[in-house]
Write a protein that holds these residues in place. Structure first.
Motif, PDB file in Angstrom:
ATOM      1  N   GLY A   1      73.496  -2.137  26.716  1.00 18.84           N
ATOM      2  CA  GLY A   1      72.556  -3.185  26.336  1.00 18.84           C
ATOM      3  C   GLY A   1      72.687  -3.485  24.860  1.00 18.84           C
ATOM      4  N   ASP A   2      71.581  -3.380  24.140  1.00 20.64           N
ATOM      5  CA  ASP A   2      71.593  -3.629  22.697  1.00 20.64           C
ATOM      6  C   ASP A   2      71.791  -2.350  21.887  1.00 20.64           C
ATOM      7  OD1 ASP A   2      71.147  -6.343  23.092  1.00 20.64           O
ATOM      8  OD2 ASP A   2      68.963  -6.101  23.100  1.00 20.64           O
ATOM      9  N   GLU A   3      71.978  -1.233  22.559  1.00 18.98           N
ATOM     10  CA  GLU A   3      72.084   0.047  21.869  1.00 18.98           C
ATOM     11  C   GLU A   3      73.534   0.531  21.845  1.00 18.98           C
ATOM     12  OE1 GLU A   3      69.213   3.717  22.042  1.00 18.98           O
ATOM     13  OE2 GLU A   3      70.703   3.960  23.646  1.00 18.98           O
ATOM     14  N   PHE A   4      73.932   1.046  20.688  1.00 17.68           N
ATOM     15  CA  PHE A   4      75.255   1.644  20.542  1.00 17.68           C
ATOM     16  C   PHE A   4      75.107   3.163  20.443  1.00 17.68           C
ATOM     17  CE2 PHE A   4      75.736  -2.622  18.791  1.00 17.68           C
ATOM     18  CZ  PHE A   4      76.898  -3.056  19.427  1.00 17.68           C
ATOM     19  N   ARG A   5      75.937   3.865  21.183  1.00 14.96           N
ATOM     20  CA  ARG A   5      75.973   5.327  21.112  1.00 14.96           C
ATOM     21  C   ARG A   5      77.337   5.770  20.600  1.00 14.96           C
ATOM     22  NH1 ARG A   5      74.672   8.123  26.493  1.00 14.96           N
ATOM     23  NH2 ARG A   5      76.406   6.802  27.187  1.00 14.96           N
ATOM     24  N   VAL A   6      77.379   6.945  20.000  1.00 12.98           N
ATOM     25  CA  VAL A   6      78.617   7.480  19.451  1.00 12.98           C
ATOM     26  C   VAL A   6      78.800   8.908  19.952  1.00 12.98           C
ATOM     27  CG1 VAL A   6      77.485   8.322  17.331  1.00 12.98           C
ATOM     28  CG2 VAL A   6      79.947   7.841  17.328  1.00 12.98           C
ATOM     29  N   LEU A   7      80.053   9.273  20.215  1.00  4.40           N
ATOM     30  CA  LEU A   7      80.348  10.625  20.666  1.00  4.40           C
ATOM     31  C   LEU A   7      80.430  11.559  19.462  1.00  4.40           C
ATOM     32  CD1 LEU A   7      81.217  12.458  23.092  1.00  4.40           C
ATOM     33  CD2 LEU A   7      83.578  12.015  22.358  1.00  4.40           C
ATOM     34  N   MET A   8      79.694  12.669  19.546  1.00 10.58           N
ATOM     35  CA  MET A   8      79.728  13.667  18.487  1.00 10.58           C
ATOM     36  C   MET A   8      79.810  15.048  19.113  1.00 10.58           C
ATOM     37  SD  MET A   8      77.270  12.221  15.492  1.00 10.58           S
ATOM     38  CE  MET A   8      78.377  12.961  14.296  1.00 10.58           C
ATOM     39  N   GLY A   9      80.383  15.974  18.376  1.00 12.51           N
ATOM     40  CA  GLY A   9      80.484  17.346  18.855  1.00 12.51           C
ATOM     41  C   GLY A   9      79.999  18.319  17.797  1.00 12.51           C
ATOM     42  N   ARG A  10      79.443  19.428  18.258  1.00 10.16           N
ATOM     43  CA  ARG A  10      78.973  20.454  17.319  1.00 10.16           C
ATOM     44  C   ARG A  10      80.110  21.442  17.048  1.00 10.16           C
ATOM     45  NH1 ARG A  10      73.817  22.232  16.199  1.00 10.16           N
ATOM     46  NH2 ARG A  10      72.943  21.355  18.114  1.00 10.16           N
ATOM     47  N   ARG A  11      80.424  21.634  15.770  1.00  7.74           N
ATOM     48  CA  ARG A  11      81.460  22.595  15.400  1.00  7.74           C
ATOM     49  C   ARG A  11      81.022  24.011  15.767  1.00  7.74           C
ATOM     50  NH1 ARG A  11      85.688  21.569  12.431  1.00  7.74           N
ATOM     51  NH2 ARG A  11      85.641  23.578  11.374  1.00  7.74           N
ATOM     52  N   HIS A  12      81.979  24.773  16.220  1.00  8.66           N
ATOM     53  CA  HIS A  12      81.683  26.128  16.686  1.00  8.66           C
ATOM     54  C   HIS A  12      81.023  26.929  15.560  1.00  8.66           C
ATOM     55  CE1 HIS A  12      82.213  30.009  18.677  1.00  8.66           C
ATOM     56  NE2 HIS A  12      82.432  29.324  19.780  1.00  8.66           N
ATOM     57  N   SER A  13      80.045  27.733  15.933  1.00  6.06           N
ATOM     58  CA  SER A  13      79.285  28.496  14.939  1.00  6.06           C
ATOM     59  C   SER A  13      80.136  29.530  14.214  1.00  6.06           C
ATOM     60  CB  SER A  13      78.094  29.189  15.617  1.00  6.06           C
ATOM     61  OG  SER A  13      78.546  30.026  16.674  1.00  6.06           O
ATOM     62  N   SER A  14      81.286  29.879  14.795  1.00 10.86           N
ATOM     63  CA  SER A  14      82.142  30.881  14.149  1.00 10.86           C
ATOM     64  C   SER A  14      83.064  30.278  13.093  1.00 10.86           C
ATOM     65  CB  SER A  14      83.003  31.588  15.210  1.00 10.86           C
ATOM     66  OG  SER A  14      83.879  30.670  15.846  1.00 10.86           O
ATOM     67  N   HIS A  15      83.097  28.941  12.971  1.00 11.44           N
ATOM     68  CA  HIS A  15      83.970  28.300  12.000  1.00 11.44           C
ATOM     69  C   HIS A  15      83.488  28.551  10.576  1.00 11.44           C
ATOM     70  CE1 HIS A  15      85.629  25.154  15.066  1.00 11.44           C
ATOM     71  NE2 HIS A  15      86.150  26.339  15.205  1.00 11.44           N
ATOM     72  N   VAL A  16      84.430  28.776   9.683  1.00 15.56           N
ATOM     73  CA  VAL A  16      84.090  28.953   8.276  1.00 15.56           C
ATOM     74  C   VAL A  16      83.693  27.611   7.668  1.00 15.56           C
ATOM     75  CG1 VAL A  16      84.997  29.620   6.011  1.00 15.56           C
ATOM     76  CG2 VAL A  16      85.615  30.948   8.047  1.00 15.56           C
ATOM     77  N   PHE A  17      84.370  26.544   8.071  1.00 21.82           N
ATOM     78  CA  PHE A  17      84.155  25.217   7.489  1.00 21.82           C
ATOM     79  C   PHE A  17      83.120  24.460   8.314  1.00 21.82           C
ATOM     80  CE2 PHE A  17      85.770  20.723   6.927  1.00 21.82           C
ATOM     81  CZ  PHE A  17      85.360  20.596   5.613  1.00 21.82           C
ATOM     82  N   MET A  18      81.964  24.191   7.721  1.00 22.22           N
ATOM     83  CA  MET A  18      80.879  23.424   8.325  1.00 22.22           C
ATOM     84  C   MET A  18      80.481  23.926   9.715  1.00 22.22           C
ATOM     85  SD  MET A  18      81.454  19.481   7.093  1.00 22.22           S
ATOM     86  CE  MET A  18      83.005  19.224   7.944  1.00 22.22           C
TER      87      MET A  18
END
Length: 243
Positions: free
Chosen positions: A36-53
């Motif tokens: 419709g009038d809404e745009f969605r974007v795909l996002m993922g959560r970085r693994h908690s074990s990653h050093v970077f972010m």
């Protein structure tokens, strides 16, 4: 923003005080879906074990592999998009621009299990592209739009010259139910753009989401050759130019 202000905003996200490093090419993909009038974007959560972010929501993406530029495609970049990617300030040749665009497609497959391209025979000796061969998908760059660029400020342990590309969910030929072959992202979600901006995302990601939101308000179809905001540090200040 001054460098000190940027450091304060990003302090929890990135280590500072590193020796001078030249930014490495990187690409990331904003996969968009319109309802419709809404745009969605795909996002993922970085693994908690990653050093970077660790634990941050991000777009699929990563470092560009120059050899990606040699992968055969069903369709190349549109001329308007290639022209933006190869502007003098970008230091990118057409071959390098192609590699950057293809790395965004490869990373989206590896991290999200989504294969962008056309159904058809595809063969390559590259192991990181075998998913496309096994699923009968020829990569295509025709649907990609260059929507933003950002260079990590000096003094970071990791520095990237990141091109943010966008594509539509309709450009995905195959969605693998088991997701991608890597363990980079532990949760994939489709979020409305405004909701994505309020999520636990890096500062630059929130900024780019706002830029794309504004562009979609003026150009819901994301026509090729649109303005591309470029964020970088100049004279100790974070500045925004338009490409």
């Amino acid at each position: 923003m001054t460098k000190a202000e940027v450091d304060k905003v990003e302090g929890a996200e990135m280590e500072t005080k590193a020796p001078p490093l030249r930014p490495r090419d990187a690409a990331t993909l904003l996969l968009l879906d319109r309802q419709g009038d809404e745009f969605r974007v795909l996002m993922g959560r970085r693994h908690s074990s990653h050093v970077f972010m660790p634990g941050k929501f991000v777009f699929p993406g990563g470092r560009t592999d120059p050899s990606d530029g040699r992968i055969p495609v069903a369709d190349g970049l549109l001329p308007e998009e290639e022209a933006k990617l190869t502007l003098r300030a970008s230091r990118a040749t057409p071959t390098r621009a192609r590699a950057i665009a293809l790395s965004a497609i490869r990373e989206t497959y590896e991290e999200a299990g989504l294969l962008i391209g056309n159904r058809g025979a595809f063969a390559t000796s590259r192991p990181d592209w075998q998913g496309f061969a096994e699923n009968g998908v020829m990569p295509s760059l025709r649907g990609l739009r260059f929507v933003a660029r950002a260079i990590t400020p000096p003094g970071r342990v990791r520095r990237f010259d990141t091109r943010f590309l966008a594509a539509w969910r309709d450009d995905v030929a195959v969605e693998l139910p088991q997701g991608g072959p890597t363990n980079e992202l532990e949760e994939l979600v489709w979020l409305p753009l405004e909701e994505a901006r309020q999520a636990d995302v890096p500062a630059i990601t929130r900024t780019i989401l706002g830029e794309v939101q504004e562009r979609l308000a003026d150009d819901p179809g994301l026509h090729p050759g649109g303005p591309v905001p470029f964020y970088r540090m100049l004279n100790h200040r974070f500045v925004r130019d338009l490409l």
